[in-house]
Design a protein around this motif. Structure first.
Motif, mmCIF file in Angstrom:
data_model
loop_
_atom_site.group_PDB
_atom_site.id
_atom_site.type_symbol
_atom_site.label_atom_id
_atom_site.label_comp_id
_atom_site.label_asym_id
_atom_site.label_seq_id
_atom_site.Cartn_x
_atom_site.Cartn_y
_atom_site.Cartn_z
ATOM 1 N N TYR A 162 57.214 -56.756 -24.628
ATOM 2 C CA TYR A 162 56.018 -55.926 -24.807
ATOM 3 C C TYR A 162 56.415 -54.632 -25.527
ATOM 4 O O TYR A 162 56.279 -53.526 -24.986
ATOM 5 C CB TYR A 162 55.380 -55.599 -23.457
ATOM 6 C CG TYR A 162 55.052 -56.818 -22.630
ATOM 7 C CD1 TYR A 162 53.930 -57.595 -22.935
ATOM 8 C CD2 TYR A 162 55.845 -57.192 -21.547
ATOM 9 C CE1 TYR A 162 53.620 -58.722 -22.176
ATOM 10 C CE2 TYR A 162 55.547 -58.303 -20.782
ATOM 11 C CZ TYR A 162 54.429 -59.064 -21.102
ATOM 12 O OH TYR A 162 54.128 -60.177 -20.347
ATOM 13 N N ALA A 163 56.934 -54.767 -26.714
ATOM 14 C CA ALA A 163 57.546 -53.632 -27.413
ATOM 15 C C ALA A 163 56.613 -52.436 -27.560
ATOM 16 O O ALA A 163 56.978 -51.295 -27.226
ATOM 17 C CB ALA A 163 58.041 -54.092 -28.781
ATOM 18 N N ASP A 164 55.404 -52.670 -28.068
ATOM 19 C CA ASP A 164 54.501 -51.539 -28.328
ATOM 20 C C ASP A 164 54.136 -50.810 -27.051
ATOM 21 O O ASP A 164 54.195 -49.566 -26.970
ATOM 22 C CB ASP A 164 53.233 -52.038 -29.029
ATOM 23 C CG ASP A 164 53.514 -52.534 -30.434
ATOM 24 O OD1 ASP A 164 54.531 -52.102 -31.022
ATOM 25 O OD2 ASP A 164 52.725 -53.361 -30.938
ATOM 26 N N LEU A 193 57.088 -45.059 -22.542
ATOM 27 C CA LEU A 193 58.195 -44.108 -22.511
ATOM 28 C C LEU A 193 57.900 -42.846 -23.315
ATOM 29 O O LEU A 193 58.319 -41.746 -22.950
ATOM 30 C CB LEU A 193 59.473 -44.787 -23.004
ATOM 31 C CG LEU A 193 60.138 -45.639 -21.909
ATOM 32 C CD1 LEU A 193 61.132 -46.618 -22.486
ATOM 33 C CD2 LEU A 193 60.810 -44.732 -20.885
ATOM 34 N N THR A 194 57.169 -42.995 -24.405
ATOM 35 C CA THR A 194 56.744 -41.798 -25.137
ATOM 36 C C THR A 194 55.916 -40.900 -24.234
ATOM 37 O O THR A 194 56.131 -39.671 -24.170
ATOM 38 C CB THR A 194 55.913 -42.189 -26.375
ATOM 39 O OG1 THR A 194 56.712 -42.983 -27.257
ATOM 40 C CG2 THR A 194 55.430 -40.948 -27.109
ATOM 41 N N ASP A 195 54.983 -41.494 -23.520
ATOM 42 C CA ASP A 195 54.119 -40.743 -22.610
ATOM 43 C C ASP A 195 54.949 -40.054 -21.528
ATOM 44 O O ASP A 195 54.771 -38.863 -21.241
ATOM 45 C CB ASP A 195 53.106 -41.696 -21.973
ATOM 46 C CG ASP A 195 51.931 -40.953 -21.351
ATOM 47 O OD1 ASP A 195 51.891 -39.711 -21.446
ATOM 48 O OD2 ASP A 195 51.056 -41.619 -20.768
ATOM 49 N N LEU A 196 55.865 -40.789 -20.911
ATOM 50 C CA LEU A 196 56.677 -40.226 -19.836
ATOM 51 C C LEU A 196 57.553 -39.077 -20.337
ATOM 52 O O LEU A 196 57.685 -38.037 -19.674
ATOM 53 C CB LEU A 196 57.551 -41.319 -19.214
ATOM 54 C CG LEU A 196 56.799 -42.385 -18.407
ATOM 55 C CD1 LEU A 196 57.734 -43.526 -18.024
ATOM 56 C CD2 LEU A 196 56.182 -41.766 -17.152
ATOM 57 N N LYS A 220 59.136 -43.541 -32.937
ATOM 58 C CA LYS A 220 59.609 -44.151 -34.185
ATOM 59 C C LYS A 220 59.698 -45.672 -34.093
ATOM 60 O O LYS A 220 59.636 -46.369 -35.104
ATOM 61 C CB LYS A 220 60.984 -43.580 -34.550
ATOM 62 C CG LYS A 220 60.951 -42.119 -34.974
ATOM 63 C CD LYS A 220 62.360 -41.612 -35.234
ATOM 64 C CE LYS A 220 62.350 -40.136 -35.603
ATOM 65 N NZ LYS A 220 63.730 -39.603 -35.784
ATOM 66 N N GLN A 221 59.842 -46.166 -32.873
ATOM 67 C CA GLN A 221 60.021 -47.604 -32.699
ATOM 68 C C GLN A 221 58.701 -48.372 -32.562
ATOM 69 O O GLN A 221 58.709 -49.590 -32.439
ATOM 70 C CB GLN A 221 60.907 -47.865 -31.463
ATOM 71 C CG GLN A 221 62.306 -47.290 -31.629
ATOM 72 C CD GLN A 221 63.216 -47.610 -30.462
ATOM 73 O OE1 GLN A 221 63.477 -48.782 -30.182
ATOM 74 N NE2 GLN A 221 63.694 -46.570 -29.783
ATOM 75 N N GLY A 268 63.399 -37.496 -26.619
ATOM 76 C CA GLY A 268 63.149 -38.819 -26.051
ATOM 77 C C GLY A 268 61.839 -39.397 -26.541
ATOM 78 O O GLY A 268 61.753 -40.585 -26.902
ATOM 79 N N ALA A 269 60.822 -38.549 -26.585
ATOM 80 C CA ALA A 269 59.505 -39.005 -27.058
ATOM 81 C C ALA A 269 59.570 -39.424 -28.517
ATOM 82 O O ALA A 269 59.025 -40.465 -28.915
ATOM 83 C CB ALA A 269 58.475 -37.900 -26.864
#
Length: 405
Positions: A49-51, A57-60, A75-76, A69-70
């Motif tokens: 579930y890449a997206d 993790l961006t949100d966290l 970028k991914q 980290g965000a």
């Protein structure tokens, strides 16, 4: 996700103001870090579930103000799904506010373009209304924390009036300035008015000011703040720039600035005249009466009485002069207290000058009405000395007893 130490933690509403808030916040931050680390150690989830994984993790990381980290996870996210792309752009804007100086012109220009893109692409995006409400609320908070109140208030309008159907119970006119009424200083409002009239606005400023058809909403509030402070000369200068017809576009002006505050004091049982004033005309007359009283002692008694009536009425039927509606906001209650103090000051000046028993009875009654608990009884007793006056006889004993109580 590998942790059980939070499983039995007490759930406490964010609205509760009891002790332990700092420790609960630290507990939540610890949990946030542990959850983030746990997710980082799940490569299989990242592949399947890449997206969603990278959005999580961006949100966290953004919640923890970890910009590197965000940025790494943003970028991914390479999805061509428009729903995912919309959410990614939301996070990119938030990342800009955390990684760059929002006081700089170039950063505001960047945020403006990002915000504009989201506005243009919001249609048929899942829960975009709620997303943009939350984003606008976040931006209001972020800009306010950097003392950019003039922009924070504009974001507040977007959050509460464009993206929330039930957040604002204000009239249309007051909704335009509610945040500024509660939080802005005169300096911040002057900055906002200068920005509105400037031909050199950045993209963000242009977008945020679009809902405002004129600067007079801000100018009226600026003048009103000066009236609350008792700085009538500055209020007069501000109100000069506002056309007469503007005030009566306000719903409340039609009902609460529609009588003569100088002569129509309902407490004094006088004949109610038909004269009306707008805010500028009232300030002009307040200044004129004061100056005439100082210049001509023969008129001081009457003028001070009229000034007392006006300031008293600003807390009654003519409350639109200092307020925008009945409210529990502290700025309103403070404004009303100051207006009542000014009314008492002018009534006392008139009382020391007059020898007219009828006028003395009226002024003493008003002073009793405005007095604190320690003074009220004494004024009510003094009022008894005017039992032979027509005004006293028109006021029944129930009214007098209420004054004392």
């Amino acid at each position: 996700l590998g942790s059980t130490q939070y499983a039995d933690s007490e759930i406490i509403s964010s609205y509760e103001e009891n002790e332990g808030g700092a420790s609960r916040q630290q507990r939540d931050l610890n949990y946030l870090k542990e959850l983030t680390v746990s997710l980082e150690q799940m490569p299989a989830l990242a592949q399947t579930y890449a997206d969603v994984y990278h959005l999580w993790l961006t949100d966290l990381y953004l919640m923890g103000n970890n910009t590197s980290g965000a940025a790494t996870h943003l970028k991914q996210i390479q999805s061509k799904n428009p729903q995912v792309d919309f959410q990614k752009k939301v996070f990119e804007l938030i990342l800009t506010t955390q990684a760059e100086d929002i006081k700089k012109e170039e950063t505001q220009e960047k945020i403006g373009k990002q915000f504009e893109e989201l506005l243009n692409e919001r249609y048929q995006k899942f829960e975009s209304q709620k997303v943009l409400y939350s984003l606008s609320s976040y931006l209001r908070h972020t800009f306010a924390n950097k003392d950019l109140i003039h922009l924070a208030g504009l974001f507040d309008y977007f959050a509460k009036n464009k993206f929330c159907y039930y957040c604002s119970g204000f009239t249309f006119e007051y909704a335009m300035i509610a945040y500024f009424d509660q939080y802005a200083s005169t300096t911040e409002l002057e900055k906002l008015i200068a920005l509105y009239t400037s031909a050199d606005k950045n993209t963000l400023e242009k977008i945020l000011l679009k809902p405002y058809s004129s600067q007079y909403y801000f100018t009226d509030l600026l003048g009103t703040l000066y009236v609350r402070k008792g700085d009538l000369k500055k209020a007069q200068q501000v109100f000069k720039s506002i056309p007469d017809e503007f005030w009566f576009t306000f719903e409340n002006a039609s009902y609460n600035l529609d009588s003569d505050p100088f002569n129509n004091n309902q407490e004094l049982l006088g004949v109610q005249g038909m004269a009306t004033y707008n805010k500028r005309e009232i300030v002009d007359k307040l200044i004129s009466l004061e100056e005439e009283a100082l210049r001509d002692p023969a008129k001081a008694e009457k003028n001070y009485f009229l000034l007392g009536n006006a300031w008293y009425n600003f807390t009654q039927h003519s409350w639109f002069m200092i307020n925008y509606g009945y409210s529990a906001y502290s700025s309103y209650s403070a404004a009303e207290v100051q207006a009542q103090k000014r009314a008492s000051t002018y009534y006392k000046k008139a009382l020391t000058l007059t020898g007219n028993p009828e006028l003395k009875a009226k002024i003493t009654y008003m002073l009793a009405l405005l007095a604190n608990e320690n003074e009220k009884y004494q004024y009510a007793r003094t009022y008894e000395m005017f039992a032979d006056t027509q005004f006293y006889q028109q006021k029944n004993c129930i009214t007098l007893r209420e004054l004392v109580q």
